[in-house]
Design an enzyme around this catalytic site. Structure first.
Site, mmCIF file in Angstrom:
data_model
loop_
_atom_site.group_PDB
_atom_site.id
_atom_site.type_symbol
_atom_site.label_atom_id
_atom_site.label_comp_id
_atom_site.label_asym_id
_atom_site.label_seq_id
_atom_site.Cartn_x
_atom_site.Cartn_y
_atom_site.Cartn_z
ATOM 1 N N TYR A 16 0.814 -1.218 0.000
ATOM 2 C CA TYR A 16 0.000 0.000 0.000
ATOM 3 C C TYR A 16 0.851 1.274 0.000
ATOM 4 O O TYR A 16 0.637 2.153 0.825
ATOM 5 C CB TYR A 16 -0.939 0.021 1.224
ATOM 6 C CG TYR A 16 -1.657 -1.276 1.460
ATOM 7 C CD1 TYR A 16 -2.704 -1.665 0.625
ATOM 8 C CD2 TYR A 16 -1.289 -2.118 2.502
ATOM 9 C CE1 TYR A 16 -3.356 -2.868 0.828
ATOM 10 C CE2 TYR A 16 -1.946 -3.325 2.709
ATOM 11 C CZ TYR A 16 -2.974 -3.692 1.870
ATOM 12 O OH TYR A 16 -3.615 -4.875 2.082
ATOM 13 N N TYR A 144 -12.336 -7.029 6.753
ATOM 14 C CA TYR A 144 -11.171 -7.172 5.875
ATOM 15 C C TYR A 144 -10.946 -8.655 5.615
ATOM 16 O O TYR A 144 -10.898 -9.456 6.559
ATOM 17 C CB TYR A 144 -9.901 -6.555 6.495
ATOM 18 C CG TYR A 144 -8.711 -6.772 5.593
ATOM 19 C CD1 TYR A 144 -8.552 -6.021 4.441
ATOM 20 C CD2 TYR A 144 -7.787 -7.789 5.853
ATOM 21 C CE1 TYR A 144 -7.498 -6.253 3.565
ATOM 22 C CE2 TYR A 144 -6.728 -8.022 4.997
ATOM 23 C CZ TYR A 144 -6.589 -7.256 3.857
ATOM 24 O OH TYR A 144 -5.550 -7.508 2.997
ATOM 25 N N ASP A 245 -13.640 -16.065 8.940
ATOM 26 C CA ASP A 245 -12.270 -15.751 8.542
ATOM 27 C C ASP A 245 -11.457 -15.505 9.813
ATOM 28 O O ASP A 245 -11.508 -14.429 10.397
ATOM 29 C CB ASP A 245 -12.289 -14.520 7.624
ATOM 30 C CG ASP A 245 -10.891 -14.077 7.198
ATOM 31 O OD1 ASP A 245 -9.904 -14.623 7.730
ATOM 32 O OD2 ASP A 245 -10.797 -13.176 6.354
ATOM 33 N N LYS A 274 -1.795 -16.621 8.540
ATOM 34 C CA LYS A 274 -0.932 -15.786 9.368
ATOM 35 C C LYS A 274 -0.124 -16.549 10.429
ATOM 36 O O LYS A 274 0.956 -17.012 10.117
ATOM 37 C CB LYS A 274 -1.746 -14.634 9.954
ATOM 38 C CG LYS A 274 -2.154 -13.648 8.847
ATOM 39 C CD LYS A 274 -2.565 -12.291 9.372
ATOM 40 C CE LYS A 274 -2.549 -11.265 8.258
ATOM 41 N NZ LYS A 274 -3.835 -10.707 7.897
HETATM 42 C C1 LIG Z 1 -4.391 -10.772 6.550
HETATM 43 C C2 LIG Z 1 -5.781 -11.218 6.377
HETATM 44 C C3 LIG Z 1 -6.221 -11.826 5.188
HETATM 45 C C4 LIG Z 1 -5.327 -11.981 3.971
HETATM 46 O O1 LIG Z 1 -4.244 -12.807 4.204
HETATM 47 P P1 LIG Z 1 -2.938 -12.693 3.246
HETATM 48 O O2 LIG Z 1 -2.058 -13.811 3.713
HETATM 49 O O3 LIG Z 1 -2.373 -11.339 3.465
HETATM 50 O O4 LIG Z 1 -3.417 -12.896 1.847
HETATM 51 C C5 LIG Z 1 -7.539 -12.246 5.129
HETATM 52 N N1 LIG Z 1 -8.373 -12.093 6.179
HETATM 53 C C6 LIG Z 1 -7.984 -11.529 7.328
HETATM 54 C C7 LIG Z 1 -8.949 -11.431 8.458
HETATM 55 C C8 LIG Z 1 -6.682 -11.063 7.480
HETATM 56 O O5 LIG Z 1 -6.305 -10.461 8.620
#
Ligand SMILES: *Cc1c(COP(=O)(O)O)cnc(C)c1O
Length: 423
Positions: A16, A144, A245, A274
């Protein structure tokens, strides 16, 4: 070692940022535990865990060992028609540790891809049920879910910058973000707009997608577990799937191993990433239920239509296995509980500054929300000067330190924020 900052500025995109007016970058030469070492010899106490990922700190001997031992056997092999023990061990762990019913695992290569996979699973499932009009998602404002196209289309329409891609991304349904905070008293009408949307549109909706309990990059907000419970009931009532998510919240960050546990629910589809590899490598997983898997496999295609080249990468699986073992060996629950107490002690008093709108803490996450947007280059330089690595965005200065952080580290991080506010 000297870092070629000029080349970096002239040729390399950072997340970004502009290439014509780049923000400064800081050259890191090595890292150990929760310390990042800069090329000028300075060391910084890490407050970010490299965006939720490096929960055990950097350069961990057990994680290094897992990686090097696996590299000596095989770094990669295609997953089509081939399997291997690191993937099997990892999927066993994920099935065991994640909420009940999630026992079919798809290994993806990043969080965003894991979200794409989740969305495809939901759509393919409804196709198999002859409900081919169920192709839309219902998402929450302030959410997000990643930066690829389908993931981006379910991010908050305003701060997710939908306007830039309006003609390209699919249009989905959005409802207000959860209004009741984690510690507030739950109001049953919080899901009113969401239910209304389901009443009107459920014949077009494949799934509700949300981040359980913590809306991360969309605003670092913590919402009430009863909201999540309620959404689970509504998903069932109106015959849509629920995608959770947990790419940011998974593996202990909120004080539960998975944030869904705060509401005692299981989603139909779960995304993790992550911290999965302890921040060593990119790897994500999308888990689903027998019901969804059976549907997909009995459907028209008979298979799930996705298969990345580096699916199930053995190095990533091996380091993920070691990272999950470390969570348990290190007693992540008491690590997170301690960090939560230290964040409460040291961040909460910052609410007294006029510039501060709100201070909130959940698990190993601490957020200082300001009234005004921070000047990025300036605040970053200030924090580096203070010997800490904190990367704010917008009006938010936030901490999600590695679980190995000690009391003195949390005090140092909080003091740096305090010094910024006090000047
Ligand atoms: C970071 C994140 C993503 C995307 O993961 P990347 O490995 O950066 O593609 C999706 N959802 C949430 C909640 C996130 O924090």
């Amino acid at each position: 070692m000297t870092i070629d900052y000029q080349f970096d500025q002239d040729h390399i995109w950072h997340p970004y940022t502009s290439l014509t007016q780049p923000l400064p970058t800081y050259g890191v030469t090595h890292a150990s535990k929760n310390q990042l070492f800069l090329d000028d010899g300075k060391s910084l106490t890490d407050g970010m865990s490299s965006w939720w990922a490096a929960v055990h700190g950097y350069n961990h001997p057990k994680l290094n060992q897992a990686l090097t031992q696996q590299a000596e056997k095989m770094s990669h092999v295609m997953f089509g028609g081939i399997t291997h023990q690191p993937a099997i061990d990892l999927c066993k762990k994920l099935v065991e540790l994640t909420p009940a019913g999630l026992d079919k695992v798809f290994l993806a290569d990043s969080g965003s891809v894991g979200v794409e996979v989740a969305i495809k699973m939901a759509i393919q499932y409804w196709q198999s049920q002859n409900q081919t009009s169920k192709t839309k998602l219902l998402s929450l404002r302030g959410g997000y879910h990643g930066d690829t196209f389908a993931a981006m289309s379910v991010c908050d329409p305003v701060n997710g910058m939908h306007s830039l891609f309006n003609n390209v991304i699919n249009q989905h349904f959005f409802v207000e973000s959860p209004t009741v905070g984690f510690e507030q008293t739950y109001q049953h009408n919080s899901t009113h707009e969401l239910e209304h949307c389901l009443v009107e549109n459920s014949q077009h909706i494949a799934a509700i997608i949300l981040e359980p309990i913590v809306q991360g990059a969309g605003g670092m907000k913590f919402y009430h577990p009863d909201y999540l419970k309620h959404v689970r009931q509504l998903a069932d009532k109106y015959n849509v799937l629920l995608i959770a998510d947990e790419i940011a919240t998974g593996f202990g960050r909120t004080g539960k191993l998975f944030a869904c546990e705060w509401a005692d629910i299981s989603p139909d589809i779960l995304c993790v990433g992550k911290a999965l590899t302890g921040g060593y490598m990119t790897l994500a997983a999308t888990l689903t239920t027998q019901k969804v898997a059976d549907g997909i496999c009995n459907g028209q295609a008979g298979v799930f239509m996705h298969g990345p080249t580096f699916m199930g990468n053995p190095l990533a699986c091996a380091v993920a296995n070691a990272a999950i073992d470390l969570l348990i060996d290190n007693d992540w629950q008491s690590q997170v509980r301690q960090i939560e107490a230290w964040l409460n002690q040291n961040l909460k008093p910052l609410a007294d500054f006029d510039a501060v709108k709100n201070v909130r803490v959940l698990g190993a996450i601490g957020v200082v929300e300001l009234h005004q947007t921070v000047p990025m280059a300036e605040i970053q330089a200030f924090f580096v000067e203070q010997g800490v690595w904190i990367r704010p965005f917008g009006k938010l200065i936030y901490l999600m330190p590695p679980f190995i952080s000690e009391q003195s580290d949390i005090i140092k991080l909080a003091d740096a924020i305090k010094a910024w506010l006090a000047q």
